[in-house]
Design a protein around this motif. Sequence first.
Motif, PDB file in Angstrom:
ATOM      1  N   ALA A   1       0.840  -1.201   0.000  1.00 50.54           N
ATOM      2  CA  ALA A   1       0.000   0.000   0.000  1.00 50.54           C
ATOM      3  C   ALA A   1       0.868   1.241   0.000  1.00 50.54           C
ATOM      4  N   GLU A   2       0.525   2.167  -0.860  1.00 52.04           N
ATOM      5  CA  GLU A   2       1.178   3.481  -0.849  1.00 52.04           C
ATOM      6  C   GLU A   2       0.127   4.471  -0.379  1.00 52.04           C
ATOM      7  N   ILE A   3       0.300   4.918   0.860  1.00 55.76           N
ATOM      8  CA  ILE A   3      -0.704   5.697   1.567  1.00 55.76           C
ATOM      9  C   ILE A   3      -0.177   7.108   1.790  1.00 55.76           C
ATOM     10  N   TYR A   4      -1.061   8.080   1.714  1.00 53.53           N
ATOM     11  CA  TYR A   4      -0.669   9.487   1.886  1.00 53.53           C
ATOM     12  C   TYR A   4      -0.466   9.781   3.368  1.00 53.53           C
TER      13      TYR A   4
ATOM     14  N   ILE B   1       3.799  18.565  -3.238  1.00 56.51           N
ATOM     15  CA  ILE B   1       2.411  18.384  -2.795  1.00 56.51           C
ATOM     16  C   ILE B   1       1.456  17.882  -3.885  1.00 56.51           C
ATOM     17  N   GLY B   2       1.350  18.648  -4.978  1.00 53.94           N
ATOM     18  CA  GLY B   2       0.390  18.261  -6.016  1.00 53.94           C
ATOM     19  C   GLY B   2       0.692  16.908  -6.618  1.00 53.94           C
ATOM     20  N   ALA B   3       1.974  16.496  -6.600  1.00 52.35           N
ATOM     21  CA  ALA B   3       2.370  15.216  -7.190  1.00 52.35           C
ATOM     22  C   ALA B   3       2.353  14.082  -6.169  1.00 52.35           C
ATOM     23  N   SER B   4       2.277  14.413  -4.879  1.00 50.85           N
ATOM     24  CA  SER B   4       2.427  13.379  -3.845  1.00 50.85           C
ATOM     25  C   SER B   4       1.373  12.284  -3.970  1.00 50.85           C
ATOM     26  N   GLY B   5       0.142  12.665  -4.300  1.00 49.33           N
ATOM     27  CA  GLY B   5      -0.912  11.669  -4.479  1.00 49.33           C
ATOM     28  C   GLY B   5      -0.647  10.798  -5.694  1.00 49.33           C
ATOM     29  N   MET B   6      -0.226  11.419  -6.785  1.00 49.65           N
ATOM     30  CA  MET B   6       0.044  10.615  -7.986  1.00 49.65           C
ATOM     31  C   MET B   6       1.248   9.691  -7.757  1.00 49.65           C
ATOM     32  N   LEU B   7       2.207  10.152  -6.967  1.00 44.94           N
ATOM     33  CA  LEU B   7       3.343   9.279  -6.648  1.00 44.94           C
ATOM     34  C   LEU B   7       2.869   8.031  -5.916  1.00 44.94           C
ATOM     35  N   ARG B   8       1.876   8.185  -5.038  1.00 42.49           N
ATOM     36  CA  ARG B   8       1.339   7.011  -4.336  1.00 42.49           C
ATOM     37  C   ARG B   8       0.690   6.055  -5.358  1.00 42.49           C
ATOM     38  N   PHE B   9      -0.077   6.631  -6.262  1.00 38.24           N
ATOM     39  CA  PHE B   9      -0.763   5.821  -7.273  1.00 38.24           C
ATOM     40  C   PHE B   9       0.265   5.136  -8.192  1.00 38.24           C
ATOM     41  N   ALA B  10       1.284   5.910  -8.575  1.00 39.55           N
ATOM     42  CA  ALA B  10       2.298   5.382  -9.497  1.00 39.55           C
ATOM     43  C   ALA B  10       3.150   4.326  -8.808  1.00 39.55           C
ATOM     44  N   GLU B  11       3.510   4.564  -7.545  1.00 32.87           N
ATOM     45  CA  GLU B  11       4.333   3.589  -6.813  1.00 32.87           C
ATOM     46  C   GLU B  11       3.562   2.278  -6.634  1.00 32.87           C
ATOM     47  N   ALA B  12       2.254   2.374  -6.411  1.00 31.57           N
ATOM     48  CA  ALA B  12       1.437   1.156  -6.296  1.00 31.57           C
ATOM     49  C   ALA B  12       1.500   0.382  -7.617  1.00 31.57           C
TER      50      ALA B  12
ATOM     51  N   LEU C   1      -2.571  -0.925  -3.322  1.00 27.05           N
ATOM     52  CA  LEU C   1      -3.484   0.206  -3.121  1.00 27.05           C
ATOM     53  C   LEU C   1      -2.710   1.512  -3.215  1.00 27.05           C
ATOM     54  N   GLY C   2      -3.242   2.452  -3.986  1.00 29.05           N
ATOM     55  CA  GLY C   2      -2.726   3.823  -4.004  1.00 29.05           C
ATOM     56  C   GLY C   2      -3.770   4.713  -3.359  1.00 29.05           C
ATOM     57  N   HIS C   3      -3.322   5.620  -2.466  1.00 30.19           N
ATOM     58  CA  HIS C   3      -4.267   6.400  -1.655  1.00 30.19           C
ATOM     59  C   HIS C   3      -3.784   7.841  -1.563  1.00 30.19           C
ATOM     60  N   ALA C   4      -4.719   8.772  -1.612  1.00 29.85           N
ATOM     61  CA  ALA C   4      -4.371  10.174  -1.385  1.00 29.85           C
ATOM     62  C   ALA C   4      -5.516  10.849  -0.655  1.00 29.85           C
ATOM     63  N   TYR C   5      -5.169  11.819   0.187  1.00 29.97           N
ATOM     64  CA  TYR C   5      -6.235  12.598   0.837  1.00 29.97           C
ATOM     65  C   TYR C   5      -5.857  14.058   0.826  1.00 29.97           C
ATOM     66  N   GLY C   6      -6.868  14.902   1.039  1.00 29.98           N
ATOM     67  CA  GLY C   6      -6.594  16.327   1.012  1.00 29.98           C
ATOM     68  C   GLY C   6      -7.617  17.137   1.771  1.00 29.98           C
ATOM     69  N   GLY C   7      -7.422  18.466   1.744  1.00 33.64           N
ATOM     70  CA  GLY C   7      -8.272  19.375   2.507  1.00 33.64           C
ATOM     71  C   GLY C   7      -8.150  19.045   3.982  1.00 33.64           C
ATOM     72  N   GLY C   8      -9.225  19.227   4.729  1.00 37.14           N
ATOM     73  CA  GLY C   8      -9.210  18.886   6.152  1.00 37.14           C
ATOM     74  C   GLY C   8      -9.574  17.426   6.336  1.00 37.14           C
ATOM     75  N   SER C   9      -8.749  16.515   5.783  1.00 34.61           N
ATOM     76  CA  SER C   9      -9.054  15.066   5.779  1.00 34.61           C
ATOM     77  C   SER C   9     -10.435  14.828   5.209  1.00 34.61           C
ATOM     78  N   GLN C  10     -10.748  15.437   4.081  1.00 31.42           N
ATOM     79  CA  GLN C  10     -12.114  15.371   3.580  1.00 31.42           C
ATOM     80  C   GLN C  10     -12.225  14.951   2.110  1.00 31.42           C
ATOM     81  N   PHE C  11     -11.107  15.021   1.383  1.00 36.29           N
ATOM     82  CA  PHE C  11     -11.105  14.583  -0.015  1.00 36.29           C
ATOM     83  C   PHE C  11     -10.277  13.307  -0.109  1.00 36.29           C
ATOM     84  N   PHE C  12     -10.843  12.275  -0.698  1.00 37.39           N
ATOM     85  CA  PHE C  12     -10.126  11.011  -0.815  1.00 37.39           C
ATOM     86  C   PHE C  12     -10.139  10.515  -2.256  1.00 37.39           C
ATOM     87  N   ALA C  13      -9.008   9.999  -2.678  1.00 35.15           N
ATOM     88  CA  ALA C  13      -8.905   9.371  -4.003  1.00 35.15           C
ATOM     89  C   ALA C  13      -8.119   8.078  -3.813  1.00 35.15           C
ATOM     90  N   MET C  14      -8.603   7.003  -4.398  1.00 35.41           N
ATOM     91  CA  MET C  14      -7.926   5.709  -4.235  1.00 35.41           C
ATOM     92  C   MET C  14      -8.040   4.893  -5.514  1.00 35.41           C
TER      93      MET C  14
END
Lengths: 352, 385
Positions: free
Chosen positions: B279-282, B333-344, B364-377
């Motif tokens: 798992a590559e988790i944010y 920052i903007g790439a950190s989520g895609m790095l999780r997805f790409a590393e997975a 699993l590739g995971h990213a979150y944002g805002g005040g722990s309120q936006f999730f993409a997986m």
Amino acid sequence: MRDVAVVSFAQAPSVRADQLRNEVEILMPVVAEALGRSGISKHEIGFTCSGSSDYLAGQPFSFVMALDAVGAWPPMAESHVEMDGAWALYEAWARLQHGDIDSALVYAFGKSSMGDIAELLTLQLDPYSVVPLWPDAVSVAALQARAMLDGGHHSERDMAAVAARSRRDAASNPNAQVRTPLDEAAALAEPCIVSPLREHDCPPVSDGAAAIVLAAGERARQACARPAWIRGIDHRIEPASLGARDLATSQSAALAARHAGALGGAFDVAEIHAPFTHQELILRDALGLGDRATAMNPSGGALVANPVMVAGLIRIGEAAQRIIDGRARRALAHATSGPCLQQNLVCVLEAD
Amino acid sequence: MANPCAIAGIGQTRHASQRADVSIAGLVREAALRALEDAALTFADIDAVVIGKAPDMFEGVMMPELMLADALGAAGKPMLRVHTAGSVGGSTALVAASLVQAGIHERVLTVAFEKQSESDAMWALAPKIPFQPTVVAGAGGYFAPHIRAYIRRSGAPLDIGMRVALKDRLNALRNPYAHLHQEDITLEQIAQSPMLWDPIRYAETCPSSDGACAMVLVSEQAARSAPHRPAWVHASAMRSEPTMFAGRDQVNPRAGQECAAAVYHQAGITDPRREIDAAEIYVPFSWYEPMWMENLGFAPEGTGWRMTLEGATAFDGDLPVNPSGGVLSSNPIGASGMLRFAEAAMQVRGQAGEHQVDGAKRALGHAYGGGSQFFAMWIVGSEKP
């Protein structure tokens, strides 16, 4: 492609500066109205996508607060583009093609009154070589207008005619902001703001919001007696450098029109997103509209109401609404983004 | 239903606190060219470009995709710009995948970046807006109270966060692209680093990086001509909820739980701990590893910290988490989520090199944002679903 239609549209009247309401407060009734007209509840909506810009609001993550206008609880499948809402609609249309959901909510908001929009848009230009010169948005548009005039096919009189027609149409559009009639001869006698652009060639500064509900197949028919089916939708971009493209034409608009299937047949109405008068002339050529559109920007277009990040989505909404109302059978909608029509989206809408 | 989507090319930049050797365009191009090379394609083969980044104020360029169109070979093509806060890198990949899944395009280039050295993220995150609480202390100040709430609720030992930081920084030594390469890092060193936002120490927080990540996402047809084994998208989901209202659980947000449930359902996973190989988790602040282990359903509520303590999330554990070193080791920052997805995806393609998890078939590739309120997986696999 799966049949997807605009089933409802709502917008806030564009105003010079809504000083009493923030973006969420402007947006909330608009979203409620669009959902209400469709009869599709927010809980049924399968996907939500919005368009806005942090730089308009002057704060990072400005779209986050907009979630409060939708009431994102329970949590919802949602995304956001830092683009005009027309591109949010494109993303939602693509998502509906997957086949597992049947409806989507699209919204856009923008308060251009919060800053100096002409100076702000400079920040869209190349930060290394162009921004240090700080050409404002009107000056950049003027370069394009001059290039068009130098081509010899259009005149300043043609530009004034676009403005006059837009003002006439605005008189019957309650959402329009600039509704005073324009005397073409008198307007042409006015001095230029930035040569060759006069005041009537430029858009107003506007605050606004809009929302559209999309639905697929049978769900669209249930939601709307006369859905505005999206028969084709496409968008294209060009290089940013103002010196790398022919400013007097719009290759990306022409390309998008071709891919959207907009180059054949007649349109009862065309809603073109042209913030400056000369841009409508360039776009009419690029889209090959000529005499193919019976009604050109009957809403008055972006020259009479220009909420940045929203005005493109409004074009799709206005075109779709004419189909939904039975006033048109086939419509063309267009949205633009970036300096000098850098990016263009074309959407063909039809009744059954 | 949606068409299959494969990941045929992956590229990332060397991440560093300042990439003064490249412009913003040069940075995104470095990642894009590597992804294209991996897929044995050129810009001319690409149908559309989907780009994402966090707030424009991080570089001071409004809608920078406009000026990057040329550098990414997008002229004459559709180009979309996604922005969903910290989850944006993940959301961007999902929007790009959506275009392939919709049957609109055969080959989509997706790119995410941040060039934090152009500006000051802390400043950009702390504007004073009338009638709104300001995040004066940046993201760490915002999330620290949530972490304290987690510790109080779960009774986790106070050294869990430090253990996560140590593990991720050691993993980063296996990743040549990682920003931080701290050869001699120890638990004691981390314990002695300055406390920034109690309980987050300096060594438990992510760095500020310049970097970009890119992927080439293709249809089943196009995947056949890919030179290397592709990864396949088995599941994808995004979920959002409002920032604040009475009753919202910011420690274990419902949007995250439901997003995870959605991807497990799509992938036919009933026991994620057993069925996911890596798992590559944010995790921008160390404590978010145990918190997300619970939110993602890898551990029952209140016990995520045990996974860290027992070494389950270690490189040789039963669920390696962030074998790349994660956000704690590289944070454009903007790439950190895609790095999780790409590393997975790199894990299931078997191309993760020194940080390859043996035999990883599903990740699993995971990213979150805002005040722990936006999730993409997304869940990616080595086999076509």
